[in-house]
Enzyme design. Structure first.
Site, PDB file in Angstrom:
ATOM      1  N   THR A 166      75.960  41.974  58.025  1.00  0.00           N
ATOM      2  CA  THR A 166      77.234  41.561  57.430  1.00  0.00           C
ATOM      3  C   THR A 166      78.355  42.518  57.768  1.00  0.00           C
ATOM      4  O   THR A 166      79.521  42.128  57.841  1.00  0.00           O
ATOM      5  CB  THR A 166      77.070  41.472  55.897  1.00  0.00           C
ATOM      6  OG1 THR A 166      76.112  40.456  55.629  1.00  0.00           O
ATOM      7  CG2 THR A 166      78.362  41.094  55.197  1.00  0.00           C
ATOM      8  N   SER A 194      69.694  40.909  59.731  1.00  0.00           N
ATOM      9  CA  SER A 194      68.498  41.767  59.711  1.00  0.00           C
ATOM     10  C   SER A 194      67.249  41.022  59.247  1.00  0.00           C
ATOM     11  O   SER A 194      66.151  41.562  59.336  1.00  0.00           O
ATOM     12  CB  SER A 194      68.747  43.011  58.865  1.00  0.00           C
ATOM     13  OG  SER A 194      68.840  42.677  57.504  1.00  0.00           O
ATOM     14  N   GLU A 206      44.397  48.247  35.034  1.00  0.00           N
ATOM     15  CA  GLU A 206      43.625  47.041  34.676  1.00  0.00           C
ATOM     16  C   GLU A 206      42.680  46.627  35.802  1.00  0.00           C
ATOM     17  O   GLU A 206      41.673  45.992  35.559  1.00  0.00           O
ATOM     18  CB  GLU A 206      44.581  45.897  34.343  1.00  0.00           C
ATOM     19  CG  GLU A 206      45.244  46.058  32.984  1.00  0.00           C
ATOM     20  CD  GLU A 206      46.019  44.812  32.610  1.00  0.00           C
ATOM     21  OE1 GLU A 206      45.428  43.840  32.140  1.00  0.00           O
ATOM     22  OE2 GLU A 206      47.257  44.830  32.800  1.00  0.00           O
TER      23      GLU A 206
HETATM   24  N1  GLU Z   1      71.184  38.467  55.974  1.00  0.00           N
HETATM   25  C1  GLU Z   1      72.046  39.304  56.741  1.00  0.00           C
HETATM   26  C2  GLU Z   1      71.418  40.610  57.120  1.00  0.00           C
HETATM   27  O1  GLU Z   1      70.629  41.175  56.431  1.00  0.00           O
HETATM   28  C3  GLU Z   1      73.330  39.563  56.055  1.00  0.00           C
HETATM   29  C4  GLU Z   1      73.200  40.345  54.781  1.00  0.00           C
HETATM   30  C5  GLU Z   1      73.900  41.662  54.858  1.00  0.00           C
HETATM   31  O2  GLU Z   1      73.976  42.314  55.887  1.00  0.00           O
HETATM   32  O3  GLU Z   1      74.406  42.055  53.798  1.00  0.00           O
HETATM   33  O4  GLU Z   1      71.773  41.089  58.167  1.00  0.00           O
END
Ligand code: GLU
Length: 327
Positions: free
Chosen positions: A13, A59, A283
């Protein structure tokens, strides 16, 4: 002298665009690393930033190819005296996995800082530039060395072994366990709460040729043992249970996992609960079943450690337990 910092881009992001300042849909990894660095340079920070693109992805798609390239690039920069530190730009979804994998397999040398963002670069109130400026502050400071891989988000610095994404959408989405923040950082200040404890330590595990297939199985009320059999059927070399409470699962599931362990497939019990220890013999009788307790590691990090252990030839439950105790 201005610190020279290698910036390895993977996407996420922090390099995302929404094409609307207020909308919710966006694509990760769209802004070229050079473009991002031009914006960081315009902030007038005292650092020389050298870009290298490893990938441009969300990612959730990161895996062996990117990890192998990242590890090689960081190891090279560790040996290059011209670099003071390394920044990795990364999506936040799997930041904890990449950070922990690198932390386990790199010496505790120069600062290595993973940074991401929760809001795309063109969104109103975007956190990317602020987080990046903080990463530059961190990676260029000799005080950040000898602490293992660090993750910086929302003016807060975490160690790779502690950090996890704990919220889907807030800019302060990251938490640490068992340790909370190691430091608070702004582009102008850096305050550590503890001394560096790994100065000069070598890598704990060798970088492997490949990583084995290890799956996480989440326990749910009323489930049976069929998912365990299915995972063994596709050739899993290790299993991580994301169990209820302190790593519990229905009796039939624990029995199936004990059978897998007896047949040479290591099994680690972690918790699907957001935070807390999973201890031995609470447990579940780990001594009798041959299972390993994940202790402070959640399922995602437990899977990373188990993959690294198996890849390094460690498959005996007692030795695996020792590694989880020491993380
Ligand atoms: N799902 C994307 C990633 O992990 C975007 C989420 C982010 O970077 O905040 O790259």
């Amino acid at each position: 002298m201005r610190p020279r910092i290698l910036v390895l881009g993977t996407g996420g992001t922090i390099a995302g665009t929404a094409r609307s300042r207020t909308g919710k849909a966006y694509a990760a990894g769209e802004v070229a690393l050079e473009t991002m660095l031009d914006a960081v340079r315009a902030l007038g920070l005292e650092a020389e930033l050298i870009p290298r693109t490893i990938a441009a992805i969300g990612s959730q798609d990161i895996g062996w190819t990117e990890w192998d390239a990242l590890h090689a690039a960081i190891a090279e920069a560790e040996d290059d005296p011209s670099f003071a530190g390394i920044i990795v730009t990364h999506g936040t979804d799997t930041a904890e996995e990449t950070a922990f994998l690198l932390d386990l397999t790199l010496p505790a040398g120069k600062p290595v800082v993973l940074v991401g963002a929760m809001r795309p670069s063109d969104a109103v109130g975007s956190d990317g530039m602020r987080n990046f400026a903080n990463a530059v502050r961190l990676a260029g400071d000799p005080e950040s060395a000898g602490r293992g891989v660090l993750v910086v988000m929302a003016d807060t610095v975490f160690a790779a072994a502690d950090v996890r994404k704990a919220a889907t959408a807030n800019i302060d989405a990251f938490r640490g366990y068992p340790r909370g923040p190691l430091a608070r950082v702004t582009p102008a200040t850096l305050d550590w709460f503890a001394p560096a404890h790994r100065i000069g330590r070598p890598a704990r595990y060798a970088w492997p040729e490949a990583l084995p297939r290890v799956a996480i199985l989440t326990a749910g009320a009323g489930m049976d043992a069929k998912p365990v059999e299915a995972l063994l059927g596709i050739g899993c070399k290790g299993l991580v249970l994301a169990g209820m409470g302190q790593g519990n699962a229905p009796r039939v599931v624990i029995e199936a996992l004990a059978k897998a362990a007896a047949n040479g497939v290591p099994v680690v019990r972690s918790a699907r609960v957001d935070e807390g220890m999973v201890d031995r013999n609470v447990e579940v009788d780990d001594d009798a079943t041959g299972l390993v307790a994940a202790r402070a590691l959640g399922p995602a990090k437990a899977r990373i450690l188990l993959m690294v252990l198996i890849a390094n030839g460690v498959t005996d439950a007692a030795r695996i337990q020792e590694a989880f105790d020491g993380r």
